[in-house]
Design a protein around this motif. Structure first.
Motif, PDB file in Angstrom:
ATOM      1  N   LYS A 199       0.678  -1.135   0.145  1.00 60.08           N
ATOM      2  CA  LYS A 199       0.055  -0.094   0.015  1.00 60.08           C
ATOM      3  C   LYS A 199       0.795   1.180   0.166  1.00 60.08           C
ATOM      4  N   THR A 200       0.413   2.547  -0.452  1.00 63.20           N
ATOM      5  CA  THR A 200       1.120   3.680  -0.558  1.00 63.20           C
ATOM      6  C   THR A 200       0.062   4.795  -0.035  1.00 63.20           C
ATOM      7  N   VAL A 201       0.472   5.898   0.502  1.00 57.35           N
ATOM      8  CA  VAL A 201      -0.085   7.097   0.787  1.00 57.35           C
ATOM      9  C   VAL A 201       0.542   8.235  -0.117  1.00 57.35           C
ATOM     10  N   GLU A 202      -0.109   9.462  -0.176  1.00 61.52           N
ATOM     11  CA  GLU A 202       0.274  10.420  -1.035  1.00 61.52           C
ATOM     12  C   GLU A 202       0.066  11.821  -0.006  1.00 61.52           C
ATOM     13  N   HIS A 203       1.281  12.438  -0.168  1.00 62.44           N
ATOM     14  CA  HIS A 203       1.275  14.020   0.560  1.00 62.44           C
ATOM     15  C   HIS A 203       1.523  14.910  -0.463  1.00 62.44           C
ATOM     16  N   THR A 204       0.646  15.801  -0.602  1.00 58.54           N
ATOM     17  CA  THR A 204       0.896  17.117  -1.422  1.00 58.54           C
ATOM     18  C   THR A 204       1.445  18.238  -0.596  1.00 58.54           C
ATOM     19  N   PHE A 205       2.605  18.675  -0.831  1.00 61.21           N
ATOM     20  CA  PHE A 205       3.195  19.981  -0.263  1.00 61.21           C
ATOM     21  C   PHE A 205       2.546  21.274  -0.724  1.00 61.21           C
ATOM     22  N   PRO A 206       2.078  21.822   0.311  1.00 66.19           N
ATOM     23  CA  PRO A 206       1.419  23.348   0.038  1.00 66.19           C
ATOM     24  C   PRO A 206       2.381  24.245  -0.686  1.00 66.19           C
ATOM     25  N   THR A 207       2.045  25.175  -1.507  1.00 64.09           N
ATOM     26  CA  THR A 207       3.016  26.125  -2.150  1.00 64.09           C
ATOM     27  C   THR A 207       3.666  27.035  -0.792  1.00 64.09           C
ATOM     28  N   ALA A 208       4.791  27.298  -1.025  1.00 64.69           N
ATOM     29  CA  ALA A 208       5.263  27.956  -0.071  1.00 64.69           C
ATOM     30  C   ALA A 208       4.951  29.544  -0.238  1.00 64.69           C
ATOM     31  N   ALA A 209       4.537  30.406   0.870  1.00 69.29           N
ATOM     32  CA  ALA A 209       4.263  31.788   0.784  1.00 69.29           C
ATOM     33  C   ALA A 209       5.517  32.425   0.057  1.00 69.29           C
ATOM     34  N   ASP A 210       5.284  33.503  -0.592  1.00 70.55           N
ATOM     35  CA  ASP A 210       6.182  34.570  -0.927  1.00 70.55           C
ATOM     36  C   ASP A 210       7.458  34.816   0.086  1.00 70.55           C
ATOM     37  N   GLY A 211       8.613  34.617  -0.381  1.00 71.31           N
ATOM     38  CA  GLY A 211       9.814  35.085   0.541  1.00 71.31           C
ATOM     39  C   GLY A 211      10.044  33.919   1.610  1.00 71.31           C
ATOM     40  N   GLN A 212       9.333  33.023   1.486  1.00 75.16           N
ATOM     41  CA  GLN A 212       9.485  31.909   2.426  1.00 75.16           C
ATOM     42  C   GLN A 212      10.044  30.683   1.820  1.00 75.16           C
ATOM     43  N   PRO A 213      11.053  29.908   2.325  1.00 72.57           N
ATOM     44  CA  PRO A 213      11.774  28.681   1.931  1.00 72.57           C
ATOM     45  C   PRO A 213      10.899  27.715   1.392  1.00 72.57           C
ATOM     46  N   ALA A 214      11.291  26.764   0.347  1.00 66.24           N
ATOM     47  CA  ALA A 214      10.603  25.627  -0.099  1.00 66.24           C
ATOM     48  C   ALA A 214      10.087  24.741   1.020  1.00 66.24           C
ATOM     49  N   ARG A 215       9.052  24.160   0.893  1.00 64.41           N
ATOM     50  CA  ARG A 215       8.473  22.960   1.799  1.00 64.41           C
ATOM     51  C   ARG A 215       9.413  21.843   1.758  1.00 64.41           C
ATOM     52  N   LYS A 216       9.495  21.281   3.069  1.00 62.32           N
ATOM     53  CA  LYS A 216      10.370  19.923   2.844  1.00 62.32           C
ATOM     54  C   LYS A 216       9.776  19.177   3.796  1.00 62.32           C
ATOM     55  N   GLY A 217      10.059  17.794   3.736  1.00 55.28           N
ATOM     56  CA  GLY A 217       9.427  16.715   4.693  1.00 55.28           C
ATOM     57  C   GLY A 217      10.538  15.755   5.115  1.00 55.28           C
ATOM     58  N   TYR A 218      10.330  15.367   6.460  1.00 54.71           N
ATOM     59  CA  TYR A 218      11.076  14.400   6.985  1.00 54.71           C
ATOM     60  C   TYR A 218      10.232  13.033   7.154  1.00 54.71           C
ATOM     61  N   ILE A 219      10.599  12.014   6.850  1.00 54.42           N
ATOM     62  CA  ILE A 219      10.063  10.614   6.911  1.00 54.42           C
ATOM     63  C   ILE A 219      10.876  10.068   8.025  1.00 54.42           C
ATOM     64  N   HIS A 220      10.083   9.399   9.118  1.00 55.33           N
ATOM     65  CA  HIS A 220      10.496   8.763   9.968  1.00 55.33           C
ATOM     66  C   HIS A 220       9.740   7.395  10.214  1.00 55.33           C
ATOM     67  N   VAL A 221      10.665   6.451   9.846  1.00 54.04           N
ATOM     68  CA  VAL A 221      10.047   4.726  10.026  1.00 54.04           C
ATOM     69  C   VAL A 221      10.104   4.517  11.247  1.00 54.04           C
ATOM     70  N   VAL A 222       9.397   4.211  11.845  1.00 51.11           N
ATOM     71  CA  VAL A 222       9.345   3.688  13.378  1.00 51.11           C
ATOM     72  C   VAL A 222       9.811   2.216  13.326  1.00 51.11           C
ATOM     73  N   GLN A 223      10.737   1.784  14.279  1.00 48.23           N
ATOM     74  CA  GLN A 223      11.349   0.732  14.466  1.00 48.23           C
ATOM     75  C   GLN A 223      10.391  -0.540  14.804  1.00 48.23           C
ATOM     76  N   THR A 224      10.620  -1.745  14.315  1.00 47.68           N
ATOM     77  CA  THR A 224       9.753  -2.855  14.590  1.00 47.68           C
ATOM     78  C   THR A 224      10.427  -3.749  15.526  1.00 47.68           C
ATOM     79  N   ARG A 225      11.714  -3.379  15.755  1.00 51.17           N
ATOM     80  CA  ARG A 225      12.553  -4.013  16.662  1.00 51.17           C
ATOM     81  C   ARG A 225      13.671  -3.176  17.262  1.00 51.17           C
ATOM     82  N   SER A 226      14.457  -3.541  18.331  1.00 50.57           N
ATOM     83  CA  SER A 226      15.191  -2.538  19.097  1.00 50.57           C
ATOM     84  C   SER A 226      16.707  -2.682  18.626  1.00 50.57           C
ATOM     85  N   THR A 227      17.110  -3.136  17.461  1.00 49.43           N
ATOM     86  CA  THR A 227      18.509  -3.302  17.094  1.00 49.43           C
ATOM     87  C   THR A 227      18.537  -2.378  15.584  1.00 49.43           C
TER      88      THR A 227
END
Length: 227
Positions: A199-227
């Motif tokens: 399965k997949t999911v989709e995210h659309t970044f909103p347009t940055a306001a004038d003078g603001q830096p481009a949008r960016k995202g950080y994806i964190h994959v939660v561990q399923t084991r502790s190693t």
């Protein structure tokens, strides 16, 4: 793959890059009572390449052993989130809040001018696994506040659900307990999903306001084991 590698996410958007960072490249420590992984520089872990990501300052993936925890300590001028993956986490603070957080719960402490709190695993049999996330606030000198939200596995299954959003965003309620995202005094937005195989999911970044830096995202994959 090295963190220096960067691949375009799509030929339609060659300017959008994916920079992978394997789990093994994170910092961390095993203190016996606590096993922790640090995404960004934290405590004795220091990496000038990974001090923060925009306003995102900390992502610690923690596992606390039964009947152990973080004693009372202080914070100020930081938005602090706990996202429980499994087990039970007791939160107690100087604002008079005391509750047990379980899987699907998220608590947000807007530390503002200063709070003190503790986080314990009062369960004497089961480990607690949670994410501790800090974001820098947009405004300084605010009165401290505390919020909780709950999102079921069913709500997140194969869907991308907003669990934290800026306080002025649409659908955000400035109340201790409510439906929808927890209100952050920051520009960060946190989303969560539980993906089934294939399965997949989709995210659309909103347009940055004038003078603001481009949008960016950080994806964190939660561990399923502790190693």
């Amino acid at each position: 793959m090295s963190t220096s590698a960067a691949n375009a996410l799509s030929p339609r958007f060659p300017q959008v890059k994916l920079v992978p960072r394997p789990n093994a490249e994170r910092g961390g420590a095993d203190h016996g009572w606590l096993k922790t992984f640090h995404t960004f520089s934290f405590a004795s872990y220091w990496d000038p390449r990974h001090n923060s990501f925009g306003n995102l300052r900390v992502i610690n993936e923690d596992r606390v052993e039964p009947s152990e925890g973080f004693g009372t300590h202080g914070h100020r001028e930081m938005e602090i989130f706990s996202y429980v993956v499994s087990g039970e986490l007791e939160h107690k603070d100087s604002m008079g809040n005391l509750e047990i957080l379980k899987r699907g719960d998220i608590q947000l402490t807007s530390a503002g001018t200063g709070i003190r709190h503790s986080e314990y695993n009062r369960n004497n049999k089961q480990q607690v696994h949670f994410l501790q996330i800090w974001a820098q606030p947009s405004v300084a000198g605010l009165t401290p506040k505390y919020f909780t939200r709950h999102f079921t596995d069913a709500e997140k299954l194969d869907k991308l659900v907003t669990v934290v959003a800026p306080i002025d965003a649409e659908g955000v309620v400035d109340e201790r307990e409510a439906k929808g995202p927890a209100p952050a005094q920051s520009t960060v937005t946190f989303k969560a999903t539980i993906l089934s195989p294939g399965k997949t999911v989709e995210h659309t970044f909103p347009t940055a306001a004038d003078g603001q830096p481009a949008r960016k995202g950080y994806i964190h994959v939660v561990q399923t084991r502790s190693t």
